[in-house]
Design an enzyme around this catalytic site. Structure first.
Site, PDB file in Angstrom:
ATOM      1  N   HIS A  17       0.847  -1.197   0.000  1.00  0.00           N
ATOM      2  CA  HIS A  17       0.000   0.000   0.000  1.00  0.00           C
ATOM      3  C   HIS A  17       0.882   1.246   0.000  1.00  0.00           C
ATOM      4  CE1 HIS A  17      -2.911  -3.063   1.071  1.00  0.00           C
ATOM      5  NE2 HIS A  17      -3.875  -2.204   0.831  1.00  0.00           N
ATOM      6  N   LYS A  21       7.059   2.249  -3.033  1.00  0.00           N
ATOM      7  CA  LYS A  21       7.438   0.865  -3.364  1.00  0.00           C
ATOM      8  C   LYS A  21       6.716   0.397  -4.613  1.00  0.00           C
ATOM      9  CE  LYS A  21       8.520  -1.181   1.083  1.00  0.00           C
ATOM     10  NZ  LYS A  21       8.124  -2.238   2.018  1.00  0.00           N
ATOM     11  N   ASP A  48      -1.036  -8.797   9.116  1.00  0.00           N
ATOM     12  CA  ASP A  48      -0.039  -8.464  10.139  1.00  0.00           C
ATOM     13  C   ASP A  48       1.288  -9.102   9.768  1.00  0.00           C
ATOM     14  OD1 ASP A  48      -1.833  -7.043  11.634  1.00  0.00           O
ATOM     15  OD2 ASP A  48      -2.433  -8.792  12.825  1.00  0.00           O
ATOM     16  N   ASP A  77       9.954  -7.140   1.863  1.00  0.00           N
ATOM     17  CA  ASP A  77      10.148  -6.657   3.232  1.00  0.00           C
ATOM     18  C   ASP A  77      11.615  -6.272   3.342  1.00  0.00           C
ATOM     19  OD1 ASP A  77       8.780  -6.160   5.738  1.00  0.00           O
ATOM     20  OD2 ASP A  77      10.164  -7.601   6.608  1.00  0.00           O
ATOM     21  N   SER A  78      11.895  -5.216   4.085  1.00  0.00           N
ATOM     22  CA  SER A  78      13.275  -4.737   4.108  1.00  0.00           C
ATOM     23  C   SER A  78      13.575  -4.013   5.401  1.00  0.00           C
ATOM     24  CB  SER A  78      13.504  -3.778   2.928  1.00  0.00           C
ATOM     25  OG  SER A  78      12.571  -2.720   2.974  1.00  0.00           O
ATOM     26  N   PHE A 163      15.281   7.915   0.352  1.00  0.00           N
ATOM     27  CA  PHE A 163      14.224   7.918   1.363  1.00  0.00           C
ATOM     28  C   PHE A 163      14.735   7.218   2.613  1.00  0.00           C
ATOM     29  CE2 PHE A 163      12.924   3.440   1.373  1.00  0.00           C
ATOM     30  CZ  PHE A 163      13.540   2.988   0.226  1.00  0.00           C
ATOM     31  N   TYR A 165      16.253   5.634   5.697  1.00  0.00           N
ATOM     32  CA  TYR A 165      17.556   5.716   6.362  1.00  0.00           C
ATOM     33  C   TYR A 165      18.708   5.990   5.382  1.00  0.00           C
ATOM     34  CZ  TYR A 165      15.056   3.490  10.305  1.00  0.00           C
ATOM     35  OH  TYR A 165      14.180   3.202  11.328  1.00  0.00           O
TER      36      TYR A 165
HETATM   37  P1  IMP Z   1       9.092  -2.313   5.195  1.00  0.00           P
HETATM   38  O1  IMP Z   1       9.902  -3.093   4.192  1.00  0.00           O
HETATM   39  O2  IMP Z   1       7.907  -1.639   4.565  1.00  0.00           O
HETATM   40  O3  IMP Z   1       8.787  -3.105   6.415  1.00  0.00           O
HETATM   41  O4  IMP Z   1       9.965  -1.081   5.695  1.00  0.00           O
HETATM   42  C1  IMP Z   1      11.344  -1.147   5.869  1.00  0.00           C
HETATM   43  C2  IMP Z   1      11.925   0.052   6.561  1.00  0.00           C
HETATM   44  O5  IMP Z   1      13.309   0.105   6.257  1.00  0.00           O
HETATM   45  C3  IMP Z   1      11.324   1.373   6.161  1.00  0.00           C
HETATM   46  O6  IMP Z   1      11.318   2.205   7.273  1.00  0.00           O
HETATM   47  C4  IMP Z   1      12.287   1.893   5.124  1.00  0.00           C
HETATM   48  O7  IMP Z   1      12.346   3.282   5.099  1.00  0.00           O
HETATM   49  C5  IMP Z   1      13.615   1.283   5.563  1.00  0.00           C
HETATM   50  N1  IMP Z   1      14.339   0.957   4.345  1.00  0.00           N
HETATM   51  C6  IMP Z   1      14.225  -0.160   3.582  1.00  0.00           C
HETATM   52  N2  IMP Z   1      14.987  -0.065   2.478  1.00  0.00           N
HETATM   53  C7  IMP Z   1      15.567   1.157   2.539  1.00  0.00           C
HETATM   54  C8  IMP Z   1      16.437   1.846   1.651  1.00  0.00           C
HETATM   55  O8  IMP Z   1      16.803   1.406   0.550  1.00  0.00           O
HETATM   56  N3  IMP Z   1      16.820   3.069   2.065  1.00  0.00           N
HETATM   57  C9  IMP Z   1      16.426   3.622   3.231  1.00  0.00           C
HETATM   58  N4  IMP Z   1      15.598   3.038   4.076  1.00  0.00           N
HETATM   59  C10 IMP Z   1      15.165   1.797   3.726  1.00  0.00           C
END
Ligand code: IMP
Length: 213
Positions: A17, A21, A48, A77-78, A163, A165
């Site tokens: 959402h 991404k 969740d 997921d990241s 964006f 970090y």
């Molecule tokens: P999710 O994958 O939506 O759970 O979010 C992952 C979190 O890690 C988010 O707060 C992103 O901003 C951060 N994140 C993931 N990949 C990157 C990146 O390439 N650069 C900066 N922050 C990242």
């Protein structure tokens, strides 16, 4: 013996959402003739994220969307893992930012925690980003891929590109942070087949090799 990979064709649901991404995933899939519809456009809910690995969370999101839409679904997921903090914020990277209020505050919190642990310079500042990608099919078939990029946490953060970090992380072999790099430099897929830089682009290269084209 490992199962053969399954090729992705036709229409796919992007199980996110998050507009940023969605745009990035659409751009990555477009050259392969894959038509992407988003979970938001189909009115699907958000499950969740209860997994204890990046892969498990990507799988939860992809499987929920594949079952709800009866189409193959693609999810990611990241997060950022800091060695001195035992891998935190890791799976909770987005949550730490939400709870801090914004990313500058989240980076300041991580920096302070590192400082309190004496992680002030050199090898003590090691960190890596992880990206997990999953494709789930309605019949239960699943493909997962992971990409990582290693580097160091810098303080103060530098750059206003990218964006999250990005301004806080300098990948190995580079003198600039992700926040000081163009999208092409950070996320671009090199045409000559060499390794991409970002964790997400690296995971996508593995996925493309196995499931696209
Ligand atoms: P999710 O994958 O939506 O759970 O979010 C992952 C979190 O890690 C988010 O707060 C992103 O901003 C951060 N994140 C993931 N990949 C990157 C990146 O390439 N650069 C900066 N922050 C990242």
């Amino acid at each position: 013996m490992s199962q053969p990979h399954r090729k992705l064709t036709g229409r796919v649901v992007i199980a996110t959402h998050n507009a940023g991404k969605l745009r990035e995933m659409r751009e990555l899939l477009a050259p392969y003739g894959i038509e992407a519809v988003s979970a938001g456009e189909l009115g699907l809910g958000e499950p969740d994220e209860t997994g204890d690995t990046f892969i498990a969370n990507a799988q939860i999101k992809a499987e929920a969307a594949a079952q709800a839409a009866r189409l193959p679904a693609f999810a990611d997921d990241s997060g950022l893992c800091v060695d001195a903090l035992g891998g935190d914020p890791g799976l909770y990277s987005a949550r730490w930012a939400r709870e801090a209020g914004d990313f500058p505050a989240a980076m300041a919190n991580v920096h302070e925690l590192m400082h309190a642990k004496g992680a002030i310079s050199g090898a003590q500042r090691r960190a890596h980003f992880v990206s997990a990608l999953a494709i789930a099919w309605p019949d239960g078939h699943l493909e997962t891929f992971e990409g990582k990029v290693f580097g160091a946490i810098v303080w103060p953060p530098r750059g206003d590109l990218g964006f999250g970090y990005d301004p806080f992380f300098q990948p190995d072999g580079h003198a600039r942070t992700f926040g000081e790099m163009s999208a092409q430099e950070k996320h671009g897929i090199p045409a000559d087949g060499s390794q991409a830089l970002s964790h997400r682009a690296r995971a996508f290269q593995s996925l493309a090799k196995a499931c696209l084209g």
